[in-house]
Design an enzyme around this catalytic site. Structure first.
Site, short mmCIF file in Angstrom:
data_model
loop_
_atom_site.label_atom_id
_atom_site.label_comp_id
_atom_site.label_asym_id
_atom_site.label_seq_id
_atom_site.Cartn_x
_atom_site.Cartn_y
_atom_site.Cartn_z
N LYS A 23 0.86 -1.18 0.00
CA LYS A 23 0.00 0.00 0.00
C LYS A 23 0.90 1.23 0.00
O LYS A 23 1.94 1.26 0.66
CB LYS A 23 -0.88 -0.02 1.25
CG LYS A 23 -1.88 1.11 1.32
CD LYS A 23 -2.78 0.98 2.55
CE LYS A 23 -3.86 2.05 2.60
NZ LYS A 23 -4.72 1.93 3.79
N SER B 98 -9.62 1.99 2.87
CA SER B 98 -8.76 2.71 1.97
C SER B 98 -7.76 1.83 1.24
O SER B 98 -7.14 2.29 0.27
CB SER B 98 -8.00 3.79 2.76
OG SER B 98 -7.14 3.18 3.72
N SER C 48 -9.78 -0.27 7.16
CA SER C 48 -9.22 -0.23 5.81
C SER C 48 -8.54 -1.49 5.30
O SER C 48 -8.19 -1.56 4.13
CB SER C 48 -8.24 0.93 5.69
OG SER C 48 -8.96 2.11 5.48
N1 GLN Z 1 -13.13 4.58 6.37
C1 GLN Z 1 -12.39 4.99 7.52
C2 GLN Z 1 -11.88 6.40 7.30
O1 GLN Z 1 -12.14 6.92 6.29
C3 GLN Z 1 -11.26 4.04 7.79
C4 GLN Z 1 -10.05 4.27 6.97
C5 GLN Z 1 -8.88 3.46 7.42
O2 GLN Z 1 -9.00 2.48 8.14
N2 GLN Z 1 -7.70 3.92 7.00
O3 GLN Z 1 -11.26 6.98 8.13
#
Ligand code: GLN
Length: 486
Positions: A77, A152, A176
């Site tokens: 990532k 994400s 995410s």
């Molecule tokens: N959807 C959550 C956010 O937007 C989680 C994102 C994540 O775990 N990086 O913060």
């Protein structure tokens, strides 16, 4: 071997160790599949770097110094900094940035022998649930290219599902790893907060951020997780001073008598019927394997949304202050003085969602609102963690859906950020408590889209989670199904 790209990490590792294939052959196959960047999954590919790593792995395989995963490809990532590839965290503000060092997780996987295929697309600074917030364009879900892959870590999930990489790293702040794994029909685990070093992981919300592996099976995730985790106190003071663990050792433990807690708050109104049906059938499977289902309650589940969307932006507003055009990445061209340069750089470099979070975070931390929002959220965060400890008096593992629905279509929530926030409801509680959680393919729902089952364990119980997931994967084949044409 024409189907190298469909082999598991475990199978590839064995073929490499027995020299039935070379690391260069394997890397070449994956690089060929990555040509044209299907699904927009990658943000940086450099075949010379990948092939040089593969060559070095072949030399180690030849001279007997190979690591356990020598020559097996992995993609990272873009939140992990890397020396050999660009790192942007999906943001324009870091375009062209190259780190002088590798993140600990990247370095540990290389030490285990893994060859890097490059960097994977993600929501900007990992803020999002659909990969629609990447400055470099959305990632398509390989099961239906009109749908989001989740976020994400959307590039990570899509790359594994599409056979572009046998495994990938992800980061999970509020879901995410688990949610994109669920949306793309693969397996992913977020370990206990502190298990994996955050050194070199671009910080979003430091008290929540955690790295983890994404692959087809729990067995493969166990191999990667064993290599990724370990103390790194000198460089990340929140990394746990615990010995590394072999998460593959107990995969086959019997589930006889395992108490699986079913939180009633995870099965209420908002849960789509198709997701519920798939999750229910996985739970039936667990009963057949000897587990007992125990009704439990996590009464503050709903509060996890406001609590998370106060704490995460608060931490982000502080973490992202370092992107000011001075030290890294983008700098605005025309400015009058230093403050003007900061302002223009940040206005040009950050996307809308990131700006929204920085403003929310600055607001909840500001004098006058700190007590009402930030402090209050911290108190409820503790109560959410306590709720889990109460629940774990009655059960060993908690199970439920990862997300309320299958992957949605592009644009469906695009003008309504709160709709995306609400869809995080089942992953946020474990994040706020710092508990390990995973997503395991459990079936298919509307439009033939994958559905993930979430398993949440108590602190340091990753081995138990992976074991429970592995036993389900011995009894079902959802994790082996592939999108058409892969
Ligand atoms: N959807 C959550 C956010 O937007 C989680 C994102 C994540 O775990 N990086 O913060």
């Amino acid at each position: 071997m024409s189907d190298l790209h469909n082999l598991s990490v475990k199978a590839l590792a064995t073929l490499l160790q027995t020299k039935e294939v070379s690391a260069v052959e394997v890397a070449t196959r994956f690089l060929a599949r990555m040509g044209g960047n299907p699904h927009n999954a990658f943000l940086d590919i450099d075949s010379e770097v990948t092939l040089a790593q593969a060559c070095a792995s072949d030399a180690k395989l030849a001279n007997g110094t190979a690591g356990p995963l020598e020559g097996v490809p992995v993609a990272h990532k873009d939140v992990f900094v890397t020396r050999d590839f660009a790192t942007t965290a999906g943001s324009k503000i870091l375009s062209g940035y190259r780190s002088p060092f590798d993140a600990t997780v990247v370095q540990r996987l290389r030490t285990a022998g893994m060859v890097s295929l490059g960097k994977l697309n993600c929501d900007e600074f990992a803020m999002g649930s659909a990969n629609e917030n990447s400055a470099y364009g959305p990632v398509q879900n390989p099961w239906d290219t009109a749908r989001v892959p989740g976020g994400s870590s959307g590039g990570s999930a899509a790359a594994v599902a599409a056979g572009l990489a046998p495994a990938a790293t992800g980061t999970d702040t509020g879901g995410s790893i688990r949610q994109p794994a669920s949306f793309c029909g693969i397996t992913g685990i977020k370990p206990t907060y502190g298990r994996a070093s955050r050194y070199g992981m671009i910080a979003y919300a430091s008290s929540l951020d955690q790295a983890g592996p994404m692959a087809r099976s729990a067995e493969d995730c166990a191999l990667l997780l064993s290599a990724m985790c370990g103390a790194d106190i000198d460089r990340d003071s929140t990394s746990l001073d615990m010995p590394t663990e072999d998460f593959s050792a107990s995969l086959n433990h019997s589930l006889e008598g395992l108490r699986i807690g079913i939180p009633k708050e995870f099965f209420g109104e908002g849960l789509a019927a198709d997701v519920r049906a798939a999750v229910d059938s996985a739970l039936r499977e667990y009963e057949k394997l000897g587990a007992k289902l125990v009704p439990i309650s996590l009464p503050r589940t709903e509060l996890s949304i406001p609590v998370y969307y106060i704490i995460a932006p608060a931490e982000a507003s502080s973490n992202l202050s370092r992107f000011d055009g001075v030290k890294f990445g983008h700098r605005a061209k025309d400015y009058t003085d230093l403050v003007d340069m900061y302002k223009k750089t940040r206005a040009e470099g950050f996307g809308n969602e990131v700006k929204r979070r920085i403003m929310t975070g600055a607001y909840v931390l500001s004098h006058g609102y700190y007590d009402a929002y930030y402090l209050q959220a911290q108190k409820i965060r503790r109560m959410i963690a306590d709720d889990f400890q109460n629940a774990f008096k009655e059960c060993d593992v908690i199970a439920g859906p990862v997300a309320p629905s299958v992957a949605w279509k592009f644009g469906e929530n695009a003008n309504d950020p709160v709709a995306d926030y609400l869809a995080d409801i089942f992953t946020l509680p474990a994040s706020l408590a710092g508990l390990p959680g995973m997503s395991v393919p459990a079936g298919f729902g509307a439009g033939g889209m994958p559905v993930g089952l979430q398993l949440i364990g108590n602190y340091f119980k990753e081995a138990q989670l992976l074991g429970a997931a592995h036993r389900l994967q011995q009894a079902t084949d959802f994790h082996l199904r592939k999108p058409e044409g892969i």
